[in-house]
Design a protein around this motif. Structure first.
Motif, PDB file in Angstrom:
ATOM      1  N   ALA A  62     -47.361-111.130  29.352  1.00 12.00           N
ATOM      2  CA  ALA A  62     -48.281-112.261  29.190  1.00 12.00           C
ATOM      3  C   ALA A  62     -49.719-111.758  29.132  1.00 12.00           C
ATOM      4  O   ALA A  62     -50.523-112.228  28.314  1.00 12.00           O
ATOM      5  CB  ALA A  62     -48.105-113.252  30.337  1.00 12.00           C
ATOM      6  N   ILE A  63     -50.048-110.797  29.974  1.00  7.37           N
ATOM      7  CA  ILE A  63     -51.399-110.224  29.960  1.00  7.37           C
ATOM      8  C   ILE A  63     -51.711-109.666  28.569  1.00  7.37           C
ATOM      9  O   ILE A  63     -52.775-109.914  28.009  1.00  7.37           O
ATOM     10  CB  ILE A  63     -51.550-109.131  31.036  1.00  7.37           C
ATOM     11  N   GLN A  64     -50.755-108.927  27.999  1.00 12.00           N
ATOM     12  CA  GLN A  64     -50.965-108.345  26.668  1.00 12.00           C
ATOM     13  C   GLN A  64     -51.171-109.425  25.614  1.00 12.00           C
ATOM     14  O   GLN A  64     -52.074-109.322  24.770  1.00 12.00           O
ATOM     15  CB  GLN A  64     -49.779-107.460  26.302  1.00 12.00           C
ATOM     16  N   ALA A  65     -50.332-110.465  25.649  1.00 12.07           N
ATOM     17  CA  ALA A  65     -50.436-111.534  24.652  1.00 12.07           C
ATOM     18  C   ALA A  65     -51.764-112.272  24.776  1.00 12.07           C
ATOM     19  O   ALA A  65     -52.456-112.506  23.770  1.00 12.07           O
ATOM     20  CB  ALA A  65     -49.265-112.510  24.804  1.00 12.07           C
ATOM     21  N   PHE A  66     -52.134-112.648  25.995  1.00 10.41           N
ATOM     22  CA  PHE A  66     -53.357-113.426  26.189  1.00 10.41           C
ATOM     23  C   PHE A  66     -54.603-112.581  25.931  1.00 10.41           C
ATOM     24  O   PHE A  66     -55.591-113.073  25.398  1.00 10.41           O
ATOM     25  CB  PHE A  66     -53.396-114.014  27.605  1.00 10.41           C
ATOM     26  N   ARG A  67     -54.548-111.306  26.313  1.00  7.33           N
ATOM     27  CA  ARG A  67     -55.695-110.415  26.093  1.00  7.33           C
ATOM     28  C   ARG A  67     -55.970-110.233  24.596  1.00  7.33           C
ATOM     29  O   ARG A  67     -57.133-110.115  24.184  1.00  7.33           O
ATOM     30  CB  ARG A  67     -55.449-109.055  26.752  1.00  7.33           C
ATOM     31  N   ALA A  68     -54.926-110.205  23.786  1.00 10.61           N
ATOM     32  CA  ALA A  68     -55.093-110.027  22.338  1.00 10.61           C
ATOM     33  C   ALA A  68     -55.943-111.141  21.720  1.00 10.61           C
ATOM     34  O   ALA A  68     -56.540-110.947  20.662  1.00 10.61           O
ATOM     35  CB  ALA A  68     -53.723-109.976  21.656  1.00 10.61           C
ATOM     36  N   PHE A  69     -56.012-112.298  22.388  1.00 11.32           N
ATOM     37  CA  PHE A  69     -56.800-113.415  21.876  1.00 11.32           C
ATOM     38  C   PHE A  69     -58.106-113.604  22.643  1.00 11.32           C
ATOM     39  O   PHE A  69     -58.803-114.599  22.469  1.00 11.32           O
ATOM     40  CB  PHE A  69     -55.959-114.700  21.889  1.00 11.32           C
ATOM     41  N   GLY A  70     -58.426-112.644  23.518  1.00  9.08           N
ATOM     42  CA  GLY A  70     -59.718-112.645  24.186  1.00  9.08           C
ATOM     43  C   GLY A  70     -59.817-113.556  25.393  1.00  9.08           C
ATOM     44  O   GLY A  70     -60.918-114.003  25.747  1.00  9.08           O
ATOM     45  N   ALA A  71     -58.696-113.840  26.062  1.00 12.36           N
ATOM     46  CA  ALA A  71     -58.717-114.724  27.224  1.00 12.36           C
ATOM     47  C   ALA A  71     -59.527-114.134  28.370  1.00 12.36           C
ATOM     48  O   ALA A  71     -59.582-112.918  28.547  1.00 12.36           O
ATOM     49  CB  ALA A  71     -57.289-114.998  27.699  1.00 12.36           C
ATOM     50  N   ASP A  72     -60.153-115.020  29.134  1.00 10.22           N
ATOM     51  CA  ASP A  72     -60.832-114.652  30.373  1.00 10.22           C
ATOM     52  C   ASP A  72     -59.861-114.982  31.510  1.00 10.22           C
ATOM     53  O   ASP A  72     -59.652-116.145  31.846  1.00 10.22           O
ATOM     54  CB  ASP A  72     -62.128-115.456  30.515  1.00 10.22           C
ATOM     55  N   PHE A  73     -59.257-113.948  32.100  1.00 10.95           N
ATOM     56  CA  PHE A  73     -58.227-114.138  33.126  1.00 10.95           C
ATOM     57  C   PHE A  73     -58.845-114.557  34.455  1.00 10.95           C
ATOM     58  O   PHE A  73     -59.763-113.903  34.948  1.00 10.95           O
ATOM     59  CB  PHE A  73     -57.433-112.845  33.323  1.00 10.95           C
TER      60      PHE A  73
END
Length: 196
Positions: A62-73
């Motif tokens: 999930a981290i990889q998928a969301f990071r690819a779209f520039g999410a702020d975790f």
């Protein structure tokens, strides 16, 4: 069809009904894997810099998928009962005060990866209350639910949801065959339309 083969959608719905999670085949979108589901959900929800709420620790895929779209975790701590609702509410409230409403809350309530923790029933209800109070979407990743060997099956977030705010991800790869990359998303109509 974009939503998946009708027969497969019907069988996924039957499978879910046997697990105490009734779904209409029309609610289901078949995908190649849970990772594709995460990618599609990222595409419709996340713009670069958008805050999303995740469990801490969080599933690396999930981290990889969301990071690819520039999410702020924005991580919310867990204890032996799962995500801590008071910390979730504090995080949501802080972000809204900053005019940065979270795009969604991502949670694996059953045998969370990597911790293996189950979110308790009372906390599931509280997480849904917080989502209702702040008008949030919950992404319920549910690949391990059926792997319970003892104890009571806890109702899923989606089955407890009365407001159509839970998007649920399911897969056969953990319960049938790892190489069988068949998964599906069960989503409310407005989100399902965007996914299609």
């Amino acid at each position: 069809p974009t939503e998946g083969e009708p027969f497969l959608r019907e069988e996924a719905a039957r499978y879910m009904a046997r697990q105490g999670e009734p779904a209409d085949p029309e609610e289901i979108i078949c995908v190649a894997s849970s990772q594709q589901a995460l990618d599609l959900l990222s595409k419709i929800f996340i713009d670069p810099g958008d805050p999303i709420i995740v469990e801490r620790p969080c599933y690396v895929g999930a981290i990889q998928a969301f990071r690819a779209f520039g999410a702020d975790f924005q991580g919310v701590a867990m204890d032996d009962d799962g995500m801590i609702p008071n910390e979730l509410e504090r995080t949501v409230s802080r972000l809204i005060e900053q005019d940065r409403k979270p795009k969604f809350v991502y949670v694996i309530p059953d045998f969370q990866n990597p911790s293996g923790i189950n979110l308790t029933l009372s906390r599931r209800r509280r997480v849904l209350e917080i989502a209702r109070d702040y008008d949030l979407v919950i992404i319920e990743d549910s690949p391990y639910r059926e792997l319970r060997y003892s104890g009571e099956l806890i109702p899923s977030l989606r089955s407890l949801d009365s407001d159509e705010r839970v998007v649920q991800m399911k897969t056969f790869s953990k319960v049938f065959s790892p190489g069988l990359r068949i998964a599906w998303i069960v989503a409310p109509p407005a989100i399902r339309e965007k996914l299609v």
